[in-house]
Design a protein around this motif. Structure first.
Motif, short mmCIF file in Angstrom:
data_model
loop_
_atom_site.label_atom_id
_atom_site.label_comp_id
_atom_site.label_asym_id
_atom_site.label_seq_id
_atom_site.Cartn_x
_atom_site.Cartn_y
_atom_site.Cartn_z
N ASN A 1 13.42 -8.79 4.34
CA ASN A 1 12.58 -10.07 5.00
C ASN A 1 12.19 -10.61 3.81
O ASN A 1 11.43 -9.67 2.28
CB ASN A 1 11.48 -9.20 5.65
N SER B 1 7.32 -4.06 10.95
CA SER B 1 8.85 -5.09 10.84
C SER B 1 8.96 -4.66 9.92
O SER B 1 10.21 -3.64 9.60
CB SER B 1 9.04 -6.42 10.89
N THR B 2 8.48 -5.13 8.72
CA THR B 2 8.93 -4.68 7.04
C THR B 2 9.36 -3.11 6.66
O THR B 2 10.65 -2.69 6.49
CB THR B 2 8.38 -5.20 6.16
N GLU C 1 -0.52 -11.40 1.22
CA GLU C 1 1.15 -10.63 1.42
C GLU C 1 1.70 -9.92 -0.03
O GLU C 1 2.52 -8.96 -0.15
CB GLU C 1 2.06 -11.06 2.08
N SER D 1 2.78 -8.02 12.41
CA SER D 1 4.09 -8.31 12.77
C SER D 1 4.38 -8.11 12.52
O SER D 1 5.83 -7.22 12.10
CB SER D 1 4.71 -9.19 14.35
N ARG D 2 4.49 -8.87 11.41
CA ARG D 2 5.83 -8.73 10.04
C ARG D 2 5.72 -7.71 9.30
O ARG D 2 6.88 -7.03 8.64
CB ARG D 2 5.18 -9.82 9.62
#
Ligand code: KIV
Ligand code: ZN
Length: 516
Positions: A455, A276-277, A376, A272-273
């Motif tokens: 973010n 979104s990013t 990440e 999800s992150r």
């Protein structure tokens, strides 16, 4: 065909998700998302619409080359040229699927296609046969099925299965359906189509009335065994059914559903992150499963209850869907081999040794600043390196920004334009504004800045910031991404990447346009 207790998860973040205005992604970004979808163990990744543009074709092809655990699919209108292009793009895949579609509702057939229903059936049959001449796994969709006549749906579905379709998809293209009614439609189709047992029935619901997940679940209760969905519910207009909500609804309510998915839910929050990013679409704090407040208990009564017994107010565990799962992988003293093998474990492989060296140098520089490097961070380094290797007109050589209380912020940059260095400087209301103004003083792009977002890739003040810059020019929208522990530098990188994307130009076709 899946066992009757398996619900096939068909993710279309990279195709329908990308159809959201402003959600265009580069090949490197799509690959990054495809890799996390593979880790999530989705069954099918719809990687794009191969005929839309050369860029889309290449993105589908490179996903087909890299992804081993999920089926890789390309969308194709019911046209020979679309189907052949889709087949070419997915050829390298270990398991490939062609997804072909034609509209079946009276309104679409009359006004969009300007075709008679008999001709629509013939074209569907021809297209499924052509797709089957390339691959064994063929999905056929009745576009706007949610507003199509049941008798006509039965007729075209029976013909498509006879022609070789292995999955039949029933899209609620305009998000018009209501759960009870949509569930009943699926039940009727499964009962009335004589060869229904020869294909997997699928649904693809849009969220115009906020019912995409509810409609998909009603269809599952009626016997659908594939759901099409996207991370964060990204998609055309109000979006598609959200993957995380569907997966967790089925998993949490095993008392009601006799089926489950093979999704590894621990990767849901990181996925999800990432989406979104990359798209620059933030996730609302109260979004189910992946919103920042989804597991936060504010009221004293709730907090007290959760402390005494978690299940008083929680129906899922935050860690089961990937909250707080950053894993420390490498540090300052890790060597090249450790770096290379961790990248391989993450499914990241550089095409050249020069790219690997460049990435390793960035890793060392980051480790000096940050000490602890997470998965990440490595993914951000990898896509930053790949982006740098992709030719662009503009580049950042050096930058210096002055930000001091009581003094107007000022940015000085050395930029590369078509291989030549230029020095620029400008003042602004803040350091980011000054940076963008300095770049524009040279480039004069004529773009409108539509979105600027930052973010943190991992937690802590030493984390890398990932900045998204969305630019628009002449109706074309692009997103540039930049990562750095210094968010002003990340902002400059993102702005420059967006300028490179816009300068590359290129026109993409929309799959649901009128030219069938
Ligand atoms: O919404 C829709 O109908 C689609 C089809 C192309 C499956 O996205
Ligand atoms: Zn759709």
């Amino acid at each position: 065909m899946p066992a009757n207790d398996h619900l096939v998860i068909f993710d279309t973040t990279l195709r329908d998700g990308e159809q959201s205005p402003g959600a265009t992604m580069t090949k490197a970004e799509k690959l990054r998302i495809a890799r996390i979808l593979e880790k999530l163990r989705v069954d099918v990744i719809e990687a794009g619409f191969a005929i839309a543009s050369q860029g889309d074709f290449e993105a589908v092809k490179s996903i087909a080359e890299s992804i081993k655990e999920s089926t890789v699919c390309s969308l194709a209108r019911a046209l020979d040229k679309d189907i052949d292009r889709a087949a070419e793009a997915i050829r390298p895949a270990e398991r490939g699927r062609i997804h072909t579609f034609i509209a079946t509702s009276p309104i679409h057939m009359q006004y969009k296609l300007q075709m008679q229903p008999d001709d629509v059936v013939d074209q569907a049959v021809r297209s499924v046969r052509r797709a089957r001449s390339h691959v064994d796994d063929v999905e056929f969709s009745c576009e706007d099925a949610g507003r199509s006549e049941l008798d006509f749906l039965c007729r075209i579905i029976e013909a498509a299965i006879k022609a070789g379709a292995t999955t039949i998809n029933i899209p609620d293209t305009v998000g018009y359906a209501i759960p009870e009614q949509f569930g009943e439609t699926i039940r009727q189709l499964l009962n009335r189509v004589p060869n229904a047992d020869k294909a997997v029935f699928s649904v693809h619901c849009h969220n115009d009335l906020g019912l995409a997940v509810a409609n998909s679940l009603a269809a599952v209760s009626s016997g659908a065994r594939q759901v099409e969905c996207t991370i964060n519910g990204l998609g055309e207009r109000a979006g598609n059914a959200s993957l995380e909500e569907l997966v967790m609804a089925v998993r949490t309510r095993q008392d009601l559903y006799t089926i489950d998915t093979r999704v590894d839910a621990q990767h849901i929050v990181p996925a999800s992150r990432l989406v979104s990013t990359i798209t620059g679409f933030p996730v609302q704090p109260n979004k189910a499963i992946v919103g920042a407040n989804a597991f936060a208990h504010e009221s004293g009564i709730h907090q007290d209850g959760v402390l005494k017994h978690r299940e008083t107010y929680e129906i899922m565990r935050a860690q089961d869907v990937g909250w707080h799962t950053n894993s420390l992988v490498l540090g300052k003293h890790s060597g090249r081999n450790a770096f290379r093998s961790r990248l391989l474990e993450l499914g990241i492989q550089f095409e050249t040794e020069t790219e690997l060296n460049e990435a390793f140098t960035r890793f060392k520089a980051l480790a000096d600043l940050k000490h602890e490097i997470f998965d990440e961070d490595l993914q951000a380094i990898a896509s930053d390196t790949r982006q740098k290797e992709e030719d662009g007109r503009y580049g950042l050589v050096t930058m210096q920004v002055c930000s001091e209380t009581g003094v107007i912020p000022r940015a000085r940059l050395t930029l590369l334009v078509d291989g030549r260095e230029h020095k620029v400087e400008a003042e602004g209301s803040g350091p980011v504004d000054a940076t963008f103004k300095a770049i524009e003083s040279l480039v004069d792009s004529g773009c409108n800045l539509q979105l600027y977002s930052v973010n943190n890739i991992t937690s802590g003040t030493d984390a890398q910031g990932e900045v998204t810059v969305r630019l628009e020019r002449g109706g074309r929208i692009v997103n540039g991404i930049g990562a750095d522990t210094d968010i002003i530098i990340a902002s400059a990188k993102a702005y420059i990447e967006a300028l490179n994307l816009i300068s590359r130009g290129g026109v993409r076709q929309h799959p649901q346009g009128a030219d069938v």
